[in-house]
Design an enzyme around this catalytic site. Structure first.
Site, PDB file in Angstrom:
ATOM      1  N   TYR A  38       0.642  -1.392   0.245  1.00 33.31           N
ATOM      2  CA  TYR A  38       0.180   0.064   0.340  1.00 33.31           C
ATOM      3  C   TYR A  38       1.008   1.235  -0.133  1.00 33.31           C
ATOM      4  CZ  TYR A  38      -3.479   3.130   1.476  1.00 33.31           C
ATOM      5  OH  TYR A  38      -4.761   4.298   1.707  1.00 33.31           O
ATOM      6  N   LYS A  47      -1.860  -1.698  -3.239  1.00 37.72           N
ATOM      7  CA  LYS A  47      -3.047  -0.778  -3.682  1.00 37.72           C
ATOM      8  C   LYS A  47      -2.115   0.726  -4.068  1.00 37.72           C
ATOM      9  CE  LYS A  47      -5.853   2.234  -1.030  1.00 37.72           C
ATOM     10  NZ  LYS A  47      -6.592   2.262   0.348  1.00 37.72           N
TER      11      LYS A  47
END
Length: 297
Positions: free
Chosen positions: A134, A162
């Site tokens: 992320y 992400k």
């Protein structure tokens, strides 16, 4: 594991007294699944992970796993500033039944790219869960570069990223990294259509908390390459996304939870509830246009 499409970064409802509101959390989970959400993130940044005590993290995640009961993947936010703490939290999430871990780049400490590489390899080696990287530099103060990600994607325990940087160059560079065993997920609602039309397999979304069915419609069109349909849904969503950007996340999205019967608007300090005024009115009006039957009078 098929983690793609419309994924909700869940808010964590609290009672007006500040305790976990599991009744409201259960309603939020059902609202997501009924609306077509394809996976949920528990205790991420939108879920105020760093305001949760250890026992609250365990309670929240175990409740989600039981309540969801295998209907969609449950992804636990397990990123900490230190590697050993991240490994320990990822192990806890694994023991509680999470399907994967969303691991944010270490915040505040500003590691080098070598440090980031070694951090994520250690978590993937020792944490016991498939890892989704992320990257959100605006929150963490460090940026996981594509040239580091391309090395990390070869680890069998790292299954995707992400990417929350919203600039076109980073979207294009990250899309080039996607392959069958490494999924690219957008982390920005405002550029989600651009990312998915460009190769992202889905989006981990904040606005999906409020309008899961509309966001699923967006993801279905965009990941199918249906640009006209995706852009039309995106135009409908834009006023709500813009309004939510009027206050820090999750202050803005939590302000709308009471209107949907999904809990109080109260975050935990140092976050404070969104005050009455223009931003709150804009959120409500945009939400009414998208989901008029769901919004309380």
């Amino acid at each position: 594991m098929d983690i793609r499409g419309s994924i909700c970064a869940l808010a964590t409802p609290f009672t007006p007294e500040g305790a976990l509101d599991l009744d409201a959390f259960g309603r939020l989970l059902d609202y997501q699944i009924d609306g077509g959400t394809q996976a949920v993130v528990v205790a991420g940044s939108t879920g105020e992970a760093h305001m949760l005590e250890h026992d609250e993290f365990d309670t929240l995640l175990s409740f989600a796993v039981r309540h969801v009961d295998g209907r969609v993947p449950v992804i636990a936010g397990t990123g900490e500033a230190g590697t050993a703490k991240t490994v320990a939290l990822t192990r806890r999430a694994a023991s509680l039944g999470a399907d994967a871990a969303l691991v944010v780049t270490p915040y505040y400490v500003r590691p080098t790219q070598e440090g980031l590489y070694r951090h994520f390899v250690d978590v993937a080696d020792q944490g016991g869960l498939p890892v989704i990287l992320y990257n959100v530099p605006g929150r963490t103060g460090c940026d996981l570069l594509p040239e580091t990600t391309v090395l990390l994607r070869d680890h069998p325990g790292i299954i995707g990223i992400k990417e929350a940087r919203a600039d076109a160059q980073r979207i294009a560079a990250t899309a080039e990294l996607a392959r069958a065993d490494f999924v690219y997920l957008s982390g920005d609602d405002g550029t989600a259509v651009q990312a998915m039309l460009g190769g992202a397999a889905g989006t981990i979304s904040v606005v999906a908390n409020l309008v899961p069915a509309v966001f699923r419609e967006l993801c279905d069109a965009a990941t199918a390459g249906q640009a006209d349909a995706a852009n039309a849904v995106d135009a409908r969503l834009a006023p709500l996304v813009d309004a939510l950007n009027g206050a820090p996340n999750p202050i803005a999205v939590k302000s709308a939870l009471p209107w949907l019967g999904l809990g109080s608007a109260m975050p935990r300090l140092p976050l404070v509830e969104l005050a009455e005024g223009t931003v709150r009115d804009q959120i409500r009006q945009a939400l009414i246009r998208l989901a008029p039957l769901a919004v309380a009078a």
